[in-house]
Scaffold this motif. Structure first.
Motif, PDB file in Angstrom:
ATOM      1  N   TRP A  60       0.820  -1.215   0.000  1.00 35.37           N
ATOM      2  CA  TRP A  60       0.000   0.000   0.000  1.00 35.37           C
ATOM      3  C   TRP A  60       0.852   1.263   0.000  1.00 35.37           C
ATOM      4  O   TRP A  60       0.340   2.359  -0.100  1.00 35.37           O
ATOM      5  CB  TRP A  60      -0.921   0.012   1.231  1.00 35.37           C
ATOM      6  CG  TRP A  60      -2.020  -0.978   1.104  1.00 35.37           C
ATOM      7  CD1 TRP A  60      -2.007  -2.276   1.512  1.00 35.37           C
ATOM      8  CD2 TRP A  60      -3.293  -0.775   0.486  1.00 35.37           C
ATOM      9  NE1 TRP A  60      -3.195  -2.883   1.188  1.00 35.37           N
ATOM     10  CE2 TRP A  60      -4.002  -1.991   0.568  1.00 35.37           C
ATOM     11  CE3 TRP A  60      -3.915   0.331  -0.116  1.00 35.37           C
ATOM     12  CZ2 TRP A  60      -5.283  -2.142   0.063  1.00 35.37           C
ATOM     13  CZ3 TRP A  60      -5.191   0.177  -0.610  1.00 35.37           C
ATOM     14  CH2 TRP A  60      -5.867  -1.038  -0.530  1.00 35.37           C
TER      15      TRP A  60
ATOM     16  N   LEU B  29       2.941   2.811  -2.094  1.00 38.12           N
ATOM     17  CA  LEU B  29       2.903   3.786  -3.182  1.00 38.12           C
ATOM     18  C   LEU B  29       1.542   4.480  -3.272  1.00 38.12           C
ATOM     19  O   LEU B  29       1.451   5.644  -3.639  1.00 38.12           O
ATOM     20  CB  LEU B  29       3.256   3.106  -4.502  1.00 38.12           C
ATOM     21  CG  LEU B  29       4.731   2.735  -4.603  1.00 38.12           C
ATOM     22  CD1 LEU B  29       4.976   1.823  -5.788  1.00 38.12           C
ATOM     23  CD2 LEU B  29       5.573   3.997  -4.744  1.00 38.12           C
ATOM     24  N   VAL B  30       0.485   3.744  -2.901  1.00 31.17           N
ATOM     25  CA  VAL B  30      -0.844   4.361  -2.891  1.00 31.17           C
ATOM     26  C   VAL B  30      -0.862   5.483  -1.864  1.00 31.17           C
ATOM     27  O   VAL B  30      -1.308   6.609  -2.142  1.00 31.17           O
ATOM     28  CB  VAL B  30      -1.918   3.299  -2.556  1.00 31.17           C
ATOM     29  CG1 VAL B  30      -3.284   3.942  -2.476  1.00 31.17           C
ATOM     30  CG2 VAL B  30      -1.904   2.187  -3.586  1.00 31.17           C
TER      31      VAL B  30
ATOM     32  N   ASN C 195       1.667   7.048  -0.683  1.00 30.50           N
ATOM     33  CA  ASN C 195       2.562   8.093  -1.157  1.00 30.50           C
ATOM     34  C   ASN C 195       1.814   9.087  -2.052  1.00 30.50           C
ATOM     35  O   ASN C 195       1.963  10.304  -1.922  1.00 30.50           O
ATOM     36  CB  ASN C 195       3.701   7.436  -1.952  1.00 30.50           C
ATOM     37  CG  ASN C 195       5.000   8.142  -1.760  1.00 30.50           C
ATOM     38  OD1 ASN C 195       5.083   9.089  -0.972  1.00 30.50           O
ATOM     39  ND2 ASN C 195       6.013   7.714  -2.476  1.00 30.50           N
ATOM     40  N   GLY C 196       0.986   8.578  -2.959  1.00 30.29           N
ATOM     41  CA  GLY C 196       0.162   9.441  -3.813  1.00 30.29           C
ATOM     42  C   GLY C 196      -0.800  10.274  -2.992  1.00 30.29           C
ATOM     43  O   GLY C 196      -0.967  11.471  -3.213  1.00 30.29           O
ATOM     44  N   LEU C 197      -1.428   9.624  -1.983  1.00 31.42           N
ATOM     45  CA  LEU C 197      -2.366  10.356  -1.129  1.00 31.42           C
ATOM     46  C   LEU C 197      -1.660  11.476  -0.382  1.00 31.42           C
ATOM     47  O   LEU C 197      -2.220  12.559  -0.202  1.00 31.42           O
ATOM     48  CB  LEU C 197      -3.014   9.392  -0.129  1.00 31.42           C
ATOM     49  CG  LEU C 197      -4.162   8.547  -0.669  1.00 31.42           C
ATOM     50  CD1 LEU C 197      -4.684   7.617   0.411  1.00 31.42           C
ATOM     51  CD2 LEU C 197      -5.289   9.453  -1.156  1.00 31.42           C
TER      52      LEU C 197
ATOM     53  N   LEU D 158       0.769  13.251  -1.442  1.00 29.88           N
ATOM     54  CA  LEU D 158       0.893  14.367  -2.381  1.00 29.88           C
ATOM     55  C   LEU D 158      -0.408  15.162  -2.459  1.00 29.88           C
ATOM     56  O   LEU D 158      -0.400  16.399  -2.407  1.00 29.88           O
ATOM     57  CB  LEU D 158       1.241  13.855  -3.782  1.00 29.88           C
ATOM     58  CG  LEU D 158       2.648  13.364  -4.046  1.00 29.88           C
ATOM     59  CD1 LEU D 158       2.843  13.093  -5.514  1.00 29.88           C
ATOM     60  CD2 LEU D 158       3.644  14.412  -3.581  1.00 29.88           C
ATOM     61  N   VAL D 159      -1.529  14.436  -2.604  1.00 34.52           N
ATOM     62  CA  VAL D 159      -2.818  15.126  -2.739  1.00 34.52           C
ATOM     63  C   VAL D 159      -3.128  15.919  -1.480  1.00 34.52           C
ATOM     64  O   VAL D 159      -3.428  17.117  -1.529  1.00 34.52           O
ATOM     65  CB  VAL D 159      -3.954  14.110  -3.014  1.00 34.52           C
ATOM     66  CG1 VAL D 159      -5.289  14.825  -3.118  1.00 34.52           C
ATOM     67  CG2 VAL D 159      -3.669  13.342  -4.287  1.00 34.52           C
TER      68      VAL D 159
END
Lengths: 324, 312
Positions: B263, B265-266, B268-270, B272-273
């Motif tokens: 989980w 990288l998921v 990690n994206g969150l 950023l958002v």
């Protein structure tokens, strides 16, 4: 070049170019209204292909958390006939459109309402793309999923005809891609040019504040724009997935980047420009000589530099006068 | 101490490296230009060093110079990246808006395809067995070159910000037309800002090639662009400490998130958002705000005040 290989390359170029065009239109629609580039568009493209695959096949047998789940134990109702396959494609594109609307609500609207730096919208959309791509990987793995050959029923896989004594073979799927893209472009042209919704969209693109003074609900039309954008992206994803297979969670990335070259080449924010740019890049790639085919992926970006040098507003873009 | 360096030396060097790459992107942003080119110049600089240190064509030069070859690779990488920066920057920076970002994406993609296909760059396999800088025995010893490099770049940034050039950059960021009217030629200064960033990224690349021992086309990708942009914006793009803090923190976060496994990288994206939504000024900006009294609140900017594109 011989006539037969010319015709062959021409068809290849038109097919892939028309996919570039409808994909890039998704960027253009959002850009013309918000003036930002939605970097999650490539991820929406990927999602469209996966949604359609889910409907048509119903299971992901290779890897990931969804392995072993079969949506349709008795065989998918969307498989086996061209009409049902088409329906699955449309449903997949609609689902992609819905995701694009969700992205607008979660990543773009909060930024707009607090007047944040537009650069931050880039980062948040990139963040969304990262989440989507990695969720796909987690759920269904990184393997390539090919649509079964009988998914769209009994269709002849290729047409062949002779020019002189050379045989030209055109894959049916290429013809379908080209035809679907043309229909899509015609529908979009009609909606934007002739209907009330299109008029409102143009008004919002011209000036959101004036449009809202005239009683147009700007936020609603931004949602419509994102839905259309996601629909086009998802449709392009399914078309490419049908032709070349759904090549893993990252297969939208290359299209996402090439789409940027397409919109710059055509002119940022111009709809006919996106179509022209897509076709030019598709054809340019198809006519790369075989001995340089390894450099094919660089063609789109080389064209981007050329256009910045000679005609920065793009092929069909209008020359913007900077206002103070 | 030496135990600590043995275990965390590699990570520390990576944190400094991230901070430096963040700073390389900070310069164009100082002049209001979004560039995504840092990984491209980083890759280019790394290739320059890797080729000079391994290619038989440079064997004579290596024998004559001994350890002197390493500073020479830094110099060569810096110069070549400056040249590449001018070539990429001039066409894109005559224009305003998003064009530089798009041109730099094109640059990294072209570079990647070319690096994959040339024999001098080792094709898809890349270049192996790059000798260690100054014959270093341990990875932590690279702190001895990356550390001073970071201090040097920070000092340079500090001095530049106080200078005429720094003021010109800021003037262009705030209002390009007004700056032009006041006699600050925007294109020249924008290209200058972009080239400074290119040189820094190139030198960092040439220092990193021996550190990583191998160099290939995976070094400069679009993913890396996103990561570096996030370093700057989440750290804070209005202060030179922002990219350093952001780079170090975001490089450490995936390590800290390792327990999340798949989980990671998921999430990690969150990150950023959520960070771009709730820390619009970046971490450093938010900390600065805590110390200062809040500025008089301005009315929120209307969603979009003017047409930015064409007719749909």
């Amino acid at each position: 070049m011989e006539l037969s290989s010319f015709v062959q390359n021409l068809m290849n170029g038109l097919a892939i170019g028309s996919v570039y065009a409808i994909f890039a239109l998704g960027y253009t629609l959002v850009f013309s209204i918000l003036g930002i580039i939605n970097f999650a568009h490539g991820a929406v493209f990927t999602l469209g292909a996966y949604f359609t695959y889910t409907l048509v096949v119903g299971q992901f047998e290779n890897n990931g958390l969804l392995k072993g789940i079969n949506l349709f134990p008795d065989g998918s109702p969307f498989s086996g006939s061209p009409v049902m396959f088409g329906l699955a494609t449309i449903l997949g594109a609609c689902a992609a459109g819905a995701v694009a609307v969700l992205i607008e609500r979660l990543a773009f609207r909060p930024m707009r309402s607090r007047g944040a730096d537009p650069l931050l919208a880039l980062v948040s959309s990139l963040g969304v793309a990262l989440v989507v791509v990695n969720l796909i990987q987690l759920l269904v793995g990184a393997e390539i999923y090919n649509f079964p050959s009988d998914a769209y029923g009994e269709v002849q896989p290729a047409l062949s005809f002779k020019i002189g004594d050379k045989v030209v073979i055109i894959r049916t799927v290429q013809l379908i891609i080209f035809a679907v893209s043309l229909v899509m472009l015609a529908v979009l042209g009609y909606v934007i040019g002739r209907t009330k919704v299109g008029k409102a969209l143009r008004a919002v693109a011209e000036s959101p504040s004036t449009a809202s003074l005239l009683g147009i609900s700007v936020d609603r039309f931004i949602l419509i724009t994102f839905f259309l954008s996601g629909f086009l992206g998802g449709l392009a994803g399914t078309l490419v997935g049908t032709a070349f297979g759904v090549a893993g969670p990252y297969f939208g990335v290359v299209y996402g980047l090439k789409g940027l070259a397409v919109i710059v080449l055509g002119g940022l924010g111009s709809i006919p420009g996106a179509v022209a740019g897509g076709l030019v890049i598709g054809l340019a790639e198809a006519f790369v000589p075989a001995e340089y085919s390894a450099y094919k992926d660089a063609v789109a970006f080389a064209l981007l530099f050329v256009i910045l040098l000679v005609r920065p507003q793009g092929l069909l873009g209008r020359n913007l006068i900077q206002k103070v | 101490m030496s135990d600590f360096l043995q275990s965390y030396g590699f990570l520390l060097v990576t944190l400094i490296q991230a901070g430096l790459l963040g700073l390389s992107l900070y310069f164009p942003l100082m002049a209001g230009q979004l560039s995504l080119a840092s990984p491209g110049f980083y890759a280019l600089g790394g290739y320059v060093a890797a080729i000079m240190l391994t290619n038989p064509a440079f064997a004579g030069l290596r024998d004559t110079l001994g350890n002197g070859i390493f500073p020479l690779t830094w110099l060569a990488a810096g110069l070549l990246c400056a040249l590449a920066g001018v070539i990429v920057g001039v066409p894109a920076l005559r224009l305003r808006g998003i064009y530089l970002a798009l041109a730099t994406i094109a640059f990294i993609e072209i570079l990647r395809v070319v690096a994959l296909n040339l024999s001098i760059t080792g094709g898809a396999i890349g270049i192996f067995g790059i000798p260690q800088t100054f014959g270093f025995q341990d990875r932590w010893q690279y702190l001895l070159i990356f550390g001073p490099m970071l201090l040097l770049v920070l000092a340079f940034t500090y001095m530049l910000q106080k200078s005429r050039v720094g003021r010109a950059f800021r003037a262009i960021r705030e209002d390009e037309l007004a700056a032009d009217a006041m006699g600050v030629p925007p294109t020249q200064y924008k290209v200058l800002a972009f080239v400074i960033g290119a040189v820094i990224a190139g030198i960092v690349g040439s220092m990193s090639a021996p550190f990583l021992n191998t160099w290939n086309a995976k070094q400069g990708t679009f993913d890396a662009s996103i990561a570096i942009l996030a370093f700057v914006l989440i750290g804070g793009s209005r202060s030179m400490w922002g990219p350093v803090v952001g780079g170090a923190l975001l490089t450490a976060v995936p390590e800290l998130l390792r327990f999340l496994q798949d989980w990671r990288l998921v999430i990690n994206g969150l990150v950023l958002v959520v960070a771009s939504l709730y820390l619009p000024q970046g971490i450093v900006g938010a900390l600065g705000k805590l110390r200062r009294s809040p500025p008089p609140s301005r009315p929120p900017v209307a969603p979009t005040t003017d047409a930015k594109g064409g007719t749909p």
